[in-house]
Enzyme design. Structure first.
Site, short mmCIF file in Angstrom:
data_model
loop_
_atom_site.label_atom_id
_atom_site.label_comp_id
_atom_site.label_asym_id
_atom_site.label_seq_id
_atom_site.Cartn_x
_atom_site.Cartn_y
_atom_site.Cartn_z
N ASP A 69 -72.34 15.27 -3.79
CA ASP A 69 -72.65 16.52 -4.47
C ASP A 69 -72.13 17.63 -3.55
O ASP A 69 -72.36 17.60 -2.35
CB ASP A 69 -74.14 16.69 -4.75
CG ASP A 69 -74.37 17.70 -5.86
OD1 ASP A 69 -73.60 17.68 -6.84
OD2 ASP A 69 -75.29 18.53 -5.75
N TYR A 161 -62.96 26.13 -6.75
CA TYR A 161 -62.90 27.48 -6.19
C TYR A 161 -61.80 27.64 -5.13
O TYR A 161 -61.72 28.68 -4.47
CB TYR A 161 -64.26 27.84 -5.57
CG TYR A 161 -65.40 27.88 -6.56
CD1 TYR A 161 -65.74 29.07 -7.22
CD2 TYR A 161 -66.13 26.75 -6.86
CE1 TYR A 161 -66.78 29.11 -8.12
CE2 TYR A 161 -67.18 26.78 -7.77
CZ TYR A 161 -67.50 27.96 -8.40
OH TYR A 161 -68.53 28.00 -9.31
P1 ITT Z 1 -69.22 14.71 -10.03
O1 ITT Z 1 -70.64 15.17 -10.00
O2 ITT Z 1 -68.95 13.76 -11.13
O3 ITT Z 1 -68.76 14.20 -8.70
P2 ITT Z 1 -68.67 17.54 -10.32
O4 ITT Z 1 -67.44 18.37 -10.49
O5 ITT Z 1 -69.80 17.80 -11.25
O6 ITT Z 1 -68.26 15.98 -10.35
P3 ITT Z 1 -70.30 18.53 -8.21
O7 ITT Z 1 -71.53 18.46 -9.01
O8 ITT Z 1 -70.38 18.08 -6.78
O9 ITT Z 1 -69.13 17.67 -8.84
O10 ITT Z 1 -69.77 20.02 -8.34
C1 ITT Z 1 -69.05 20.54 -7.36
C2 ITT Z 1 -68.38 21.80 -7.85
O11 ITT Z 1 -68.21 22.64 -6.70
C3 ITT Z 1 -66.99 21.51 -8.38
O12 ITT Z 1 -66.98 21.35 -9.77
C4 ITT Z 1 -66.21 22.72 -7.90
O13 ITT Z 1 -66.36 23.77 -8.82
C5 ITT Z 1 -66.90 23.10 -6.59
N1 ITT Z 1 -66.24 22.43 -5.45
C6 ITT Z 1 -66.68 21.35 -4.75
N2 ITT Z 1 -65.80 20.98 -3.81
C7 ITT Z 1 -64.76 21.82 -3.92
C8 ITT Z 1 -63.52 21.94 -3.26
O14 ITT Z 1 -63.14 21.08 -2.31
N3 ITT Z 1 -62.71 22.93 -3.63
C9 ITT Z 1 -63.07 23.78 -4.60
N4 ITT Z 1 -64.20 23.73 -5.29
C10 ITT Z 1 -65.05 22.75 -4.97
#
Ligand code: ITT
Length: 205
Positions: A69, A161
């Protein structure tokens, strides 16, 4: 030795694959799984969400799983969007918003709007990675990447982002970096490398 990287996010999956390939670890994705399940992320911390995902997928598929997450914490917004990073655009902050763009773009536009005229643009990416194996127990690590939010999006690499995040010590956005360079400094790269070190240690005990 195969590990399922349980993410629905293609950008994340690509980065996990790159990072793990340096260790010769093969990665399975949810697309390789015949039966599909969905797991809702409804917890209030990165760790709880990551544990929930890892356990659900691990117990269902009966193989070792990695779940993450992650999110962006912006100082001037008291840590928001944080665990709400993926669906930030849809959370009501006082105004009705219609989505015409893609999700990443909508999230970025919303954040830039909220930071308009704000001088404090400090932010950090957070990654909490959980390894869970149905036969043993779990391990988790975290990684951070500090930086600032730019005035406008630049670059087309990475995801989320990245086009508005300028890592500390850089004058360009994360989306303008080579993938290898992002992995070297990113929250995800740091968390995964910590995790692999622990797993390597345990396998020799
Ligand atoms: P999973 O839960 O299936 O892994 P998700 O996209 O819902 O996919 P998250 O709940 O961890 O994953 O959400 C993380 C969000 O934060 C992601 O959708 C991006 O908008 C942002 N994010 C996370 N890591 C990032 C990165 O390396 N670069 C840019 N944005 C990032």
């Amino acid at each position: 030795n195969k590990i399922l990287v349980a993410t629905t996010n293609r950008g994340k999956l690509r980065e996990f694959r790159q990072i793990f390939s340096q260790y010769g670890i093969d990665v399975l994705s949810l697309e390789d799984m015949k039966e599909k399940i969905t797991v809702e992320e409804d917890r209030e911390t990165f760790l709880e969400n990551a544990i929930k995902k890892a356990k659900r997928y691990g117990d269902f598929y009966r193989i070792p799983v990695i779940a993450e997450d992650a999110g962006l914490e912006v100082e001037a917004l008291g840590g928001y969007p944080g665990v709400y990073s993926a669906r930030f655009y849809s959370i009501d902050f006082g105004g009705k918003e219609e989505i015409k763009e893609d999700k990443d773009r909508a999230n970025i536009n919303k954040l830039l709007r909220l930071l308009k005229n704000k001088r404090n643009r400090k932010a950090r990416f957070v990654s909490v990675v959980v390894f869970y194996s149905p036969e043993s127990s779990g391990i988790w690590t975290e990684g951070y990447c500090y930086g600032t939010i730019s005035e406008k999006p630049e670059g087309d690499r990475g995801f989320g982002y990245d086009p508005i995040f300028i890592p500390e010590g850089y004058s360009k956005t994360m989306a303008q970096l080579e993938p290898e360079e992002k992995n070297r400094i990113s929250h995800r790269g740091k968390a995964v490398r910590k995790l692999v070190k622990i797993l390597q240690k345990l396998s020799f005990e």
